[in-house]
Write an enzyme that holds these catalytic residues in place. Structure first.
Site, PDB file in Angstrom:
ATOM      1  N   ARG A   8      45.417  49.953  42.345  1.00  0.00           N
ATOM      2  CA  ARG A   8      44.459  48.877  42.556  1.00  0.00           C
ATOM      3  C   ARG A   8      45.181  47.536  42.614  1.00  0.00           C
ATOM      4  NH1 ARG A   8      42.654  44.753  40.210  1.00  0.00           N
ATOM      5  NH2 ARG A   8      43.772  45.203  38.287  1.00  0.00           N
ATOM      6  N   VAL A   9      44.742  46.691  43.549  1.00  0.00           N
ATOM      7  CA  VAL A   9      45.124  45.287  43.586  1.00  0.00           C
ATOM      8  C   VAL A   9      43.834  44.478  43.648  1.00  0.00           C
ATOM      9  CG1 VAL A   9      47.417  45.550  44.617  1.00  0.00           C
ATOM     10  CG2 VAL A   9      45.419  45.352  46.107  1.00  0.00           C
ATOM     11  N   SER A  10      43.932  43.183  43.339  1.00  0.00           N
ATOM     12  CA  SER A  10      42.724  42.370  43.206  1.00  0.00           C
ATOM     13  C   SER A  10      42.158  41.851  44.512  1.00  0.00           C
ATOM     14  CB  SER A  10      42.989  41.188  42.273  1.00  0.00           C
ATOM     15  OG  SER A  10      43.331  41.657  40.996  1.00  0.00           O
ATOM     16  N   THR A  11      43.025  41.599  45.505  1.00  0.00           N
ATOM     17  CA  THR A  11      42.533  40.988  46.737  1.00  0.00           C
ATOM     18  C   THR A  11      42.989  41.777  47.962  1.00  0.00           C
ATOM     19  OG1 THR A  11      44.457  39.528  46.914  1.00  0.00           O
ATOM     20  CG2 THR A  11      42.540  38.665  45.719  1.00  0.00           C
ATOM     21  N   GLN A  14      46.672  41.628  49.204  1.00  0.00           N
ATOM     22  CA  GLN A  14      47.752  42.196  48.395  1.00  0.00           C
ATOM     23  C   GLN A  14      48.072  43.609  48.875  1.00  0.00           C
ATOM     24  OE1 GLN A  14      45.838  41.470  44.532  1.00  0.00           O
ATOM     25  NE2 GLN A  14      47.589  40.178  44.019  1.00  0.00           N
TER      26      GLN A  14
END
Length: 182
Positions: A8-11, A14
């Protein structure tokens, strides 16, 4: 006994490739990926899918625990759900494994620091916004509703539902701006 990976990444801008590569190298048979904030479980469909698939003896693998959750409460909730299924959680880059007391202890400590980091970031962001507002630099986002157009159409006798349709906005917004109740 399956080994599932979660990246998982936030944006959306990314990159997940480093996490995915590490999970593949660790032997994950299935890897679920998503680009969404880790500050809440809301909207994290891939995580929910993985948690639904976990069975006794399975392991959920992440590169770091902050990929799983950014709050102590969320992390504890996820770990409890994993443990209730008879599965384990393991992190590649940290000495975390929920089947040992030491691994669980380290997990809890990292969760506290992860939440602390998130809170510090939020405080710095709010301080920056307050400073920018004080200096007249930051004024918030531009209004998306043309208040004058609403007033003009209302003065011409157009009803709130028709105003909303013409301006492609919510009817409740029209009522709110005209000071009327629906």
């Amino acid at each position: 006994m399956a080994l599932y990976g979660y990246a998982r990444v936030s944006t959306v801008d990314q990159d997940l490739s480093i996490q995915v590569q590490k999970l593949k190298e660790a032997g994950c048979s299935i890897i679920r990926e998503e680009k969404v904030s880790g500050t809440s479980r809301e909207g994290r469909k891939e995580l929910e899918t993985l948690l639904a698939f976990l069975r006794a003896g399975d392991t959920l693998l992440v590169t770091r625990v902050d990929r799983l959750a950014r709050s102590v409460l969320d992390l504890q909730s996820i770990v409890k759900e994993i443990k209730d299924k008879g599965a384990d959680l393991r992190a590649i880059d940290q000495p975390i494994e929920t089947h040992s007391a030491a691994g669980k202890c380290f997990l809890d400590m990292l969760a506290v620091f992860s939440e602390f980091e998130t809170n510090l970031r939020r405080e710095r962001q709010l301080e920056g916004i307050a400073k920018a507002k004080a200096e007249g630099v930051y004024k918030g986002r531009k209004a998306s509703i043309d208040v004058e157009a609403i007033k003009t159409l209302a003065a011409d006798g157009v009803g709130p539902s028709e105003i909303a349709r013409r301006l492609k906005i919510g009817r409740a917004s029209v009522y709110r701006l005209l000071g009327k109740s629906p």
